[in-house]
Design an enzyme around this catalytic site. Structure first.
Site: not given
Lengths: 505, 531
Positions: B96, B171, B195
């Site tokens: 990420k 997310s 997330s």
């Protein structure tokens, strides 16, 4: 248009009471910064060479606690008799400024490492105890340097070397009532911080920054007046002058019917005046909240006991001991304790010669020793402090006390010792300076002088007071200065008063 | 370069099998990495899962891994020496884009970090390098991890590989989509309120949020410090455990990382036959508050079926109450924005990132311009929420109260563990993946999609999501929640569930939009949103 202030009885200081609270920030003596491993040895280093992701506030960086810094604040707390919480925590103080890379300062808000302590010290009005509200740990900011750019525009540069250095903030209650007391508080605090080894607390180098919250109120009233924060005082003298000036300024304003505004003022040492830095204190809302990146810190009793055990004798206790146990005057005690070099010498020589009279030692240390130490300070190990061992000093003082070395000669012997490094005894021997205090030996010399100076003896008998001085001088000359002058004088008087001269007058 | 056929084969393997193949010399890390990057590059127009694909760095790491593998094979045993070789040696991983990788971009999905190159590795990046895993690049995300759909990325939304007109969740949507689309067998994300688990559910893969403190946050761009936790994405439980093993453990640079031993059992989860027996006699709690109003019937049906399957495998499932669940959302949206408002204060454009000078260039004006243009709407919304909650006069009523409720939420879970339950099972998300834009104009509707996951962050517990079927052809996630440090137990339970459903018809289902994603003329997610 000017309004004549109505004449008021008494001076400003008679009518107004000064109320001062003091905040001190001092850099703690640690090898690394508060929340990262960067070295604190950045004095004189090129800008931004002592930095890392943590003290630059880079994305993702996290703080870790410098245990030594915590111990320094705990030691300070113990030294000022403060209470220490069983657990403390860290808070974020939020505000934006380019010298604050994270946009918040990690500080302590609700649970300072020390609270409700006090510091006692002497002033010209007698001893004063100032209550200390709290002492807490936080991190220093970076340094902003304002300069002119290539085309003359105003630019600001940031040096992050200082960013994240450990800082202790010590805040008093508004207990200080005079400018002198403000200075004395700062001096005593510096002494304490140095004695316990937590800070070098050099004001000129910014290691100790003093801010005074100054207000005045009509004598006899309780309500506090409008508070003005005074900053930028870079010496103890500046603290005293700034507070005195601010008190005068505020009294004049009140006398003239002008309202005072709560503001921050700076001290201009050259102009000897304060000036407005921030005219109206912006009402900062720092939005404190507990620092989630650092777990609460427990201060268990074993840790505290360990820190307490490592505390040296504190300045106040030492002064009391010098006075009460050793019989020194309060003045001598204060002078010695205020100076680490003198304190060290005093303690060391006492250890080497426990039977030496403390008063004599104090005289040596505060007089000749202090002077020579100052003069030879730049010579390092070749100077007095480096050369003169406690044993040598004890030797020197023992001779003076025993009367075998005159005070005048002792001074020269000490200087010689520093210069050559030779033992005290060897110098005395070489220079033939050992004082004759033996009554028999002196008697012979006195007799010889009386015999050789019949005219002076006659003058003395005729009432000429100066004659005896001449005779003493003759004995000293005959003994090459080694005679004990006091003994010579009394021996001469004894003989002259007995009506005797050696050679049948 | 690997052929297309072989490439497809290689990308469909589990990380576990990739490791076996690498050690046996059946293929090289270079081949593995190339195969994945080929697909990633080809499909990124359609998916926008990646913000940075690092061909050069990945190949260099692959060559190094191949050298280590060859040296290990040359020692005569035919297998790498046990010491110094993690099973991830040579296996590709996606990160990420809030995980710092030295010398590379780390944008956190934000305009304000455009151009910033991290000068240091995050702790977990170092750990991956030690293991010899190959970092392929950085994946898309909601800006500063604030969002549940990846639509709040400053670099355009990510599409769900199961339906290109739908969100992947968020997310960590880029990481979830990359793993679901076989651009990488493994990815790391962060989970502050769901997330990792929610996008894992919406993309039909496994995702785990470990116990708070299990994985170091050093070098991870912070959203909400007391809630953020790094965790793995994988296509099965065993792979997720393997990646967790590689990155978990105490790090001196993160004071909140715990000195709790990482169990080696994470590398030895049982195969299907043995795993099926794990569930026997386990006590599993089913919290009634997690079947929230507005939950899609298809989602609830799949979760109830999963519960039935657990029971038929010998688990004892009992309904329990977590009475403070309903306050989870409100308290989360005070605590997380409050911490974020401070964490994001450092982005001022002075030292790094995007700087927008004001004219005239005054300090305050520069802050306003840089932050005004650098942050997106959702980030600004949360900074304002958090600043408000911490302001003088409101702190006690909001932040302090929220922290007290947080303690109550944690107490709800503690009661379950005290009652002797081995785990909690619940839905991960009340809905399947929704079309782009469906919740964008209604922040609260978006926030509600995390209602089942964020109490777990508030309590600091481990939780994972595992696929449990399809609803209208889209994946549904089943959430397992465990006591503190019970990751291994949780993964074993999930492994058990995986084993008993190994032959379910939905288990073989693959994302359906691959063919479309392979078409280079396909519109990007951002273009699809605009239409």
């Amino acid at each position: 248009m000017s309004t004549q202030a109505p004449a008021r009885p008494g001076s400003a200081t008679e009518r107004f009471e000064l109320v001062v609270g003091i905040e001190v920030h001092c850099q703690l003596r640690t090898a690394s910064k508060m929340f990262c491993g960067c070295s604190t040895d950045y004095d004189g280093a090129p800008p931004n060479t002592h930095t890392c992701p943590v003290c630059l506030g880079l994305p993702g960086a996290l703080p870790t606690i410098n245990r030594r810094a915590v111990e320094h604040v705990l030691a300070t707390g113990l030294a000022i008799g403060a209470s220490v919480p069983s657990a403390t925590r860290w808070d974020r103080k939020n505000y934006f400024y380019p010298d604050l890379p994270k946009g918040y300062q990690i500080s302590q808000f609700e649970l300072p490492l020390a609270s409700a302590g006090h510091l006692t010290f002497d002033t010209s009005d007698g001893p004063l105890t100032v209550r200390i509200r709290r002492a807490h740990l936080e991190e220093d900011t970076a340094k902003l340097i304002h300069a002119a750019g290539p085309t003359g525009e105003r630019i600001s540069l940031i040096d992050f070397n200082r960013s994240g250095a450990p800082l202790m903030e010590i805040v008093t209650e508004p207990d200080v009532r005079s400018a002198e007391a403000a200075r004395r508080y700062a001096e005593e605090l510096q002494l304490l911080l140095r004695a316990i080894g937590v800070s070098d607390a050099d004001m000129e180098r910014g290691q100790m920054r003093v801010e005074a919250n100054v207000s005045i109120r009509p004598r006899g009233t309780e309500a506090l007046g409008t508070r003005v924060e005074v900053k930028n005082m870079n010496s103890f003298r500046a603290v005293e002058r700034a507070v005195a000036h601010e008190a005068k300024r505020q009294a004049a304003a009140l006398d003239a019917g002008e309202p005072l505004s709560q503001e921050t003022r700076g001290w201009d040492d050259a102009r000897r005046a304060t000036y407005v830095m921030r005219s109206k204190e912006e009402s900062h809302d720092y939005r404190y909240f507990p620092e989630p990146d650092l777990p609460p810190l427990r201060t268990d009793s074993a840790w505290l006991a360990d820190i307490r055990g490592r505390l040296p004798e504190l300045p106040a206790a030492r002064r009391a001991r010098y006075r009460d146990a050793l019989g020194l005057s309060a003045y001598d005690a204060a002078v010695i304790v205020a100076d680490p070099t003198m304190t060290a010498a005093f303690e060391a020589v006492r250890a080497a010669g426990p039977d030496l009279p403390a008063k004599e030692l104090a005289n040596l240390v505060t007089g000749e020793y202090a002077r020579l130490a100052r003069e030879t300070a730049d010579r390092g190990p070749e100077g007095l402090v480096g050369r003169a061992t406690p044993a040598a000093l004890a030797d020197l003082l023992t001779r003076v006390v025993a009367g075998s070395l005159s005070r005048t000669n002792a001074r020269e012997v000490l200087a010689d010792h520093v210069r050559t490094g030779e033992p005290i005894g060897a110098i005395v021997e070489r220079e033939g300076l050992s004082q004759i205090s033996d009554a028999g030996a002196l008697g012979a010399a006195v007799d010889a002088v009386l015999a050789a100076n019949a005219a002076a003896v006659a003058d003395h008998r005729a009432g000429k007071a100066q004659a005896i001085g001449f005779l003493v001088g003759q004995v000293m000359k005959a003994t090459r200065g080694q005679a004990n002058a006091a003994m010579v004088q009394s021996a001469l008087r004894a003989r002259l008063d007995a009506g005797g001269g050696p050679a049948g007058a | 370069m690997a052929g297309a056929g072989q490439g497809a084969d290689l990308t469909s393997l589990t990380a576990h099998d990739m490791g076996i193949g690498l050690r046996a010399g059946r293929f090289s890390s270079r081949e593995l990495v190339s195969a994945h990057l080929d697909v990633a590059e080809r499909q990124n127009q359609a998916l926008n899962a990646w913000l940075a694909i690092d061909w050069e760095g990945a190949l260099a790491q692959a060559y190094a891994a191949d050298a280590r593998l060859a040296a290990a094979r040359a020692d005569g045993s035919g297998r790498p020496r046990a010491v110094g070789h993690h099973p991830l040696l040579g296996v590709p991983v996606a990160l990420k884009d809030l995980i710092s990788v030295r010398g590379g971009p780390t944008t956190a999905g934000s305009r304000i970090l455009e151009g910033y190159l991290a000068p240091y590795d995050a702790h977990i990046t170092e750990r991956l390098r030690d293991a010899g895993a190959v970092i392929l690049g950085k994946t898309n995300m909601d800006e500063f991890a604030m969002g549940s759909s990846t639509e709040h990325s400053a670099y355009g939304p990510t599409a769900n590989p199961w339906a290109l007109d739908r969100v992947p969740g968020g997310s960590s949507g880029g990481s979830a989509a990359a793993v679901a689309a076989s651009h990488a067998p493994l990815a790391l994300g962060t989970d502050t309120g769901g997330s990792i688990r929610q996008p894992a559910a919406l993309c039909g893969i496994v995702g785990m949020k470990p116990t708070y403190g299990r994985v170091s946050r050093y070098g991870i761009v912070a959203f909400a410090s007391s809630l953020d936790q790094v965790g793995p994405f994988a296509r099965d439980v065993r792979d997720a455990a393997m990646l967790l093993h590689a990155v978990a453990g105490r790090d001196e640079r993160d004071a909140t990382s715990a000195p709790v031993a990482v169990p080696d059992g994470l590398l030895a989860l049982p195969d299907d036959d043995a795993a099926a027996t794990i569930l026997r006699g386990k006590r599993i709690a089913l919290p009634r508050e997690y079947f929230v109003a507005g939950m899609e019937t298809g989602v609830e049906a799949r979760v109830r079926e999963a519960v039935a399957a657990l029971e038929s495998a010998g688990a004892r499932v009992e309904e329990v109450s977590l009475p403070h669940t309903e306050y989870g959302l409100a308290t989360y949206y005070i605590v997380a924005p409050a911490e974020a408002s401070a964490n994001l204060a450092r982005y001022d454009g002075i030292r790094y990132g995007r700087h927008v000078a004001a004219d005239p260039p005054d300090v305050l004006a520069n802050y306003l311009r840089t932050r005004g243009e650098g942050f997106g709407r959702e980030v600004k919304r949360r900074i304002m929420l958090g600043t408000y909650a911490l302001s003088a006069g409101y702190y006690d009523a909001y932040y302090l109260k929220a922290q007290k409720v947080r303690t109550l939420i944690k107490g709800d879970f503690d009661a379950v563990w005290s009652a002797g339950f081995d785990a909690i099972v619940a839905p991960t998300s009340p809905s399947v993946a929704w079309p782009f834009g469906a919740k964008l104009s209604d922040p609260v509707a978006m926030y509600l999609s995390d209602a089942c996951t964020l109490p777990v962050n508030m309590a600091g517990l481990p939780g994972l999501s595992i696929p449990c079927g399809l609803s209208d052809g889209l994946p549904v996630g089943l959430q397992f929640i465990g006591g503190p440090w019970q990751e291994l137990e949780l993964l074993r339970l999930a492994r058990g569930y995986e084993a008993i459903t190994a032959t379910a018809d939905w288990r073989g289902a693959r994302p359906t939009s691959f063919a479309a994603a392979d078409d280079s003329a396909v519109p990007s997610p951002a273009e699809r949103v605009r239409r």
